[in-house]
Design a protein around this motif. Structure first.
Motif, short mmCIF file in Angstrom:
data_model
loop_
_atom_site.label_atom_id
_atom_site.label_comp_id
_atom_site.label_asym_id
_atom_site.label_seq_id
_atom_site.Cartn_x
_atom_site.Cartn_y
_atom_site.Cartn_z
N ARG A 79 0.80 -1.23 0.00
CA ARG A 79 0.00 0.00 0.00
C ARG A 79 0.84 1.28 0.00
NH1 ARG A 79 -4.79 -1.46 4.24
NH2 ARG A 79 -6.00 -2.79 2.84
N ARG A 236 -16.01 -6.14 4.96
CA ARG A 236 -16.58 -6.82 6.12
C ARG A 236 -15.71 -6.57 7.36
NH1 ARG A 236 -19.28 -11.76 3.82
NH2 ARG A 236 -17.32 -11.63 2.70
N TRP A 237 -14.41 -6.66 7.16
CA TRP A 237 -13.49 -6.42 8.26
C TRP A 237 -13.69 -5.03 8.85
CZ3 TRP A 237 -10.67 -8.82 11.61
CH2 TRP A 237 -9.68 -8.13 12.33
N TRP A 260 -30.45 -14.01 15.11
CA TRP A 260 -29.63 -14.87 15.97
C TRP A 260 -28.14 -14.63 15.69
CZ3 TRP A 260 -30.46 -17.20 20.30
CH2 TRP A 260 -29.61 -18.22 20.73
N ARG A 261 -27.79 -14.49 14.42
CA ARG A 261 -26.44 -14.05 14.04
C ARG A 261 -26.60 -12.68 13.44
NH1 ARG A 261 -23.13 -18.73 12.92
NH2 ARG A 261 -24.38 -20.63 12.93
N ASP B 324 -30.20 -22.80 22.91
CA ASP B 324 -29.23 -22.12 22.06
C ASP B 324 -28.70 -23.05 20.98
OD1 ASP B 324 -29.60 -20.02 23.65
OD2 ASP B 324 -27.51 -19.78 24.25
N ARG B 327 -31.15 -23.55 18.20
CA ARG B 327 -31.26 -22.42 17.28
C ARG B 327 -29.99 -22.25 16.47
NH1 ARG B 327 -34.73 -20.13 21.06
NH2 ARG B 327 -32.92 -19.94 22.37
N GLU B 328 -28.85 -22.54 17.11
CA GLU B 328 -27.58 -22.45 16.40
C GLU B 328 -27.64 -23.37 15.17
OE1 GLU B 328 -24.17 -20.52 16.12
OE2 GLU B 328 -25.07 -20.52 18.10
N SER B 331 -30.00 -22.04 12.51
CA SER B 331 -29.58 -20.81 11.87
C SER B 331 -28.48 -21.13 10.87
CB SER B 331 -29.07 -19.85 12.94
OG SER B 331 -28.49 -18.73 12.37
N PRO B 332 -28.68 -20.87 9.60
CA PRO B 332 -27.70 -21.28 8.60
C PRO B 332 -26.36 -20.60 8.83
CG PRO B 332 -29.28 -19.74 7.65
CD PRO B 332 -29.77 -20.06 9.03
N ALA B 333 -25.29 -21.37 8.80
CA ALA B 333 -23.95 -20.81 8.95
C ALA B 333 -23.65 -19.97 7.73
CB ALA B 333 -22.94 -21.93 9.10
N GLU B 335 -20.94 -18.30 4.99
CA GLU B 335 -19.75 -18.86 4.35
C GLU B 335 -18.45 -18.43 5.05
OE1 GLU B 335 -19.66 -15.34 0.94
OE2 GLU B 335 -20.13 -17.41 0.40
N GLN B 336 -18.46 -17.22 5.61
CA GLN B 336 -17.20 -16.76 6.19
C GLN B 336 -17.01 -17.21 7.63
OE1 GLN B 336 -19.81 -14.89 5.50
NE2 GLN B 336 -19.99 -13.12 6.83
N ASP B 337 -18.02 -17.89 8.21
CA ASP B 337 -17.88 -18.33 9.59
C ASP B 337 -16.64 -19.19 9.74
OD1 ASP B 337 -20.09 -16.96 10.38
OD2 ASP B 337 -21.42 -18.70 10.32
N VAL B 341 -8.72 -14.05 10.57
CA VAL B 341 -8.78 -12.65 10.15
C VAL B 341 -8.14 -12.41 8.78
CG1 VAL B 341 -7.97 -10.32 10.68
CG2 VAL B 341 -9.09 -11.67 12.44
N LEU B 345 -10.13 -10.87 5.49
CA LEU B 345 -9.71 -9.68 4.75
C LEU B 345 -9.56 -10.00 3.27
CD1 LEU B 345 -6.97 -8.36 7.23
CD2 LEU B 345 -9.11 -7.20 6.67
N LEU B 347 -11.01 -12.50 1.60
CA LEU B 347 -12.33 -12.76 1.01
C LEU B 347 -13.02 -11.44 0.69
CD1 LEU B 347 -14.32 -15.11 0.35
CD2 LEU B 347 -15.33 -14.72 2.60
N ASP B 348 -12.90 -10.47 1.62
CA ASP B 348 -13.48 -9.15 1.39
C ASP B 348 -12.92 -8.52 0.11
OD1 ASP B 348 -15.13 -9.07 3.56
OD2 ASP B 348 -13.82 -7.85 4.80
N ALA B 365 -6.29 -5.97 0.39
CA ALA B 365 -6.57 -6.63 1.67
C ALA B 365 -5.59 -6.21 2.75
CB ALA B 365 -6.54 -8.15 1.49
N ARG B 394 -13.98 -14.43 -6.60
CA ARG B 394 -14.77 -15.04 -5.55
C ARG B 394 -15.72 -16.06 -6.17
NH1 ARG B 394 -17.55 -11.86 -0.73
NH2 ARG B 394 -18.60 -13.67 0.18
#
Lengths: 397, 397
Positions: A79, A236-237, A260-261, B324, B327-328, B331-333, B335-337, B341, B345, B347-348, B365, B394
């Motif tokens: 950068r 997102r970060w 929930w999320r 919990d 519900r977890e 609740s659909p996960a 993709e980035q879960d 870090v 970054l 992926l973003d 990034a 992506r």
């Protein structure tokens, strides 16, 4: 450039070089100051072995395979070609903005609680000062808010604004936008505290596009704030990191609606981690948009808040109107409130129509004759019992 | 009559003589036993100075102006003429009921936690045993419940019944009635635990009148329980005291709907005072029928519960399905879960359409070239990045 002006420019430059909460950068700044940190990042200055050792110790990486500074230098290298802090500062000035740094007047002390995760500087648009923390409350929540969430946000934001609170949010669709709008509508009546939108992109950008008009109005009457320089995209970060600034700047963070999320939960957890008060608005257990709020309430991360008075109370000393007391006053007292147990038993035993005798009352209520007689006198004084043909009966309230 | 049968009859008699939680009676029973306590109350036996002194000490009234036993004797005197315990027991037997005392098998040990406020006996209608506390959950709330409160009560009560919990309530209109009905409907499918209605009147009475059919069904398939003998009227005092029995018998007490002032809050406070778990169902902040629940949540007296799984978890070990976790899973996960870090970054920074190069990604990034290359490999494995003409882009989930 040297001295204060140089430090200012150095921080502006570093805020482009380092991603928010870069793992190494802020620690380097804390050790050598922003000017030398920038020189080291640009390879105009070679970090001595002492700086490297201090950095390793501060980051707890002593003995690690790679030197953290080398890690940082290789990240920042890509950068260096984009650096143009003077241009960024000129852009900000054209927009009527100003750069705040820890060295400048008006820097919000609340951010110091973030310690090494404190931003290097704040790019600010808007004329007003950032209010002190006790006068700020964050309202955050789902982008796809429901009509319920919208109306509660309107009520709480307007109530907070008229109580003198600056309403802080993230400028997003849904709850954020409602919070800013309601605060703006309230403050048009007078000189109320500014609503503050913390952005994940540069303050020259209007993101999301559908909120452009709103964000322009916030820039005019309130404050747009970002830790990344003009031109930066929202990632997102940066959204996640932006949340820590919302939490740190505010005395209380309230989640109005959240799935929930939800990113709003991330803001709430930042606030809790900083020891700030966290509120959550309850809603229907059938609403997916309240599931995140209920999750916070359930795990004890948030306090249940129903209105602006609750939020103001949670914010601390300035919020001097306890919501409970207001509701207590609004809730009509019942005739038997405050009666001692024997008189309550006696009142229970008093018939509403035909009168009854002291002896019968003694048996029905399970009280001695003496207690019945003294109790009847008290109930008569309270307007709850009346003498009638054949003894005593209840008097309707 | 002497021995166990005599003690039984003595307790039956005393339960008519003493109002629930009489200030002196239960302490007298704890000192001299039910048989002698009854003799003293009937003046068939004169309490010696030692008993009077022990009573004063136990009640903390030593040195007071009046002797507590004299107080009690004058209260109880008016009801001596009504005493007919054998008749009361015969009435109960005709109704298919039985008297439980601390001396009898089947006495719920949970009531011992009430210490001196424990009932003298329980007048029980219904064939089933009272389940142990870990298998019981109380659902209480407003008499004037809303459609929302009704439907949540139905869901939670049915869910608890099918999880093997006995649903406890007070037999009143509104939330109580819905809880009993839903539990009965669920238990008709099989041999599920009985629903239990704790009454403020005798178990021979159906109060309120509009719930007669329901209470008859509870007597048939579940249990009607009272601490006052057949023929007793429901009074405000008895309602308040009945609440302590609901709280004491249940592993968890859940307030589904309650106004700012509500008897259900009294039950919740009894439960909290006994160290029992307390739950409150959230609702709209605009609903007066949820204000009491929010009050409990706000002051930390209750845990936020949204469904039967939450309540079962709160009840303790037997409720082994954490809400919990359900519900977890539901609740659909995203993709980035689970991404670290640097990969987040990266992926973003990955474009969705035209591909980009490693160098550009490094700048966008804020990552070193090496981290970009290793990150791309991980994202590719995770199905989130794909090689394309000109570099990487992506991959849509």
């Amino acid at each position: 450039m040297t001295g204060a002006a140089g430090t200012r420019v150095a921080r502006a430059a570093l805020s482009r070089l380092f991603e928010p909460s870069d793992a190494v950068g802020p620690t380097l700044v804390s050790l050598v100051g922003p000017d030398d940190a920038l020189r080291i990042a640009r390879r105009d200055l070679t970090a001595g072995s002492q700086v490297r050792r201090m950095l390793q110790e501060a980051l707890g990486t002593s003995g690690g395979r790679r030197d953290p500074l080398d890690d940082g230098l290789s990240r920042w290298a890509a950068r260096l070609g984009d650096l143009a802090p003077e241009r960024d500062l000129a852009t900000l000035e054209r927009l009527g903005g100003r750069l705040l740094t820890p060295e400048s007047a008006g820097w919000p002390e609340a951010l110091d609680d973030l310690q090494l995760a404190a931003p290097l500087c704040l790019w600010v648009r808007g004329r007003k000062d950032i209010p002190e923390r006790v006068r700020t409350a964050a309202l955050v929540g789902s982008r796809d808010s429901t009509a319920y969430g919208d109306s509660v946000t309107d009520e709480i934001a307007a109530g907070l604004a008229t109580r003198g609170f600056s309403v802080v949010s993230g400028g997003a669709y849904g709850i954020d936008a409602r919070a800013h709008r309601a605060a703006l509508a309230s403050s048009e009546d007078g000189e109320l505290p500014p609503t503050i939108a913390l952005l994940a992109c540069g303050v020259d950008r209007y993101y999301p596009a559908g909120n452009e008009d709103l964000l322009r109005r916030v820039a005019d009457s309130g404050l747009l704030i970002s830790e990344v320089p003009p031109g930066s995209s929202p990632t997102r970060w940066r959204f996640l990191q932006r949340n820590r600034l919302i939490a740190a700047l505010s005395a209380v963070t309230v989640v109005v609606e959240a799935r929930w999320r939800s990113g709003a939960l991330n803001t709430a957890h930042h606030a809790a981690g900083l020891g700030r008060a966290v509120g959550a608005v309850p809603g229907s257990v059938h609403s997916a948009n309240s599931a995140g709020c209920h999750r916070l309430l359930r795990d004890g991360s948030a306090v249940c808040v129903s209105d602006a008075a609750d939020v103001a109370e949670l914010a601390g000393p300035l919020g001097s109107e306890p919501g409970d007391r207001e509701r207590e006053a609004a809730s009509p007292a019942r005739e038997q409130d405050g009666l001692a147990v024997p008189d309550l038993l006696l009142l229970d035993g008093l018939p509403r129509r035909a009168a009854t005798t002291v002896d019968k009352l003694s048996s029905v209520a399970g009280l001695s004759t003496r207690d019945v007689i003294s109790g009847l006198a008290r109930l008569e004084l309270a307007g709850l019992a009346v003498r009638a043909a054949g003894g005593w009966r209840r008097r309707e309230g």
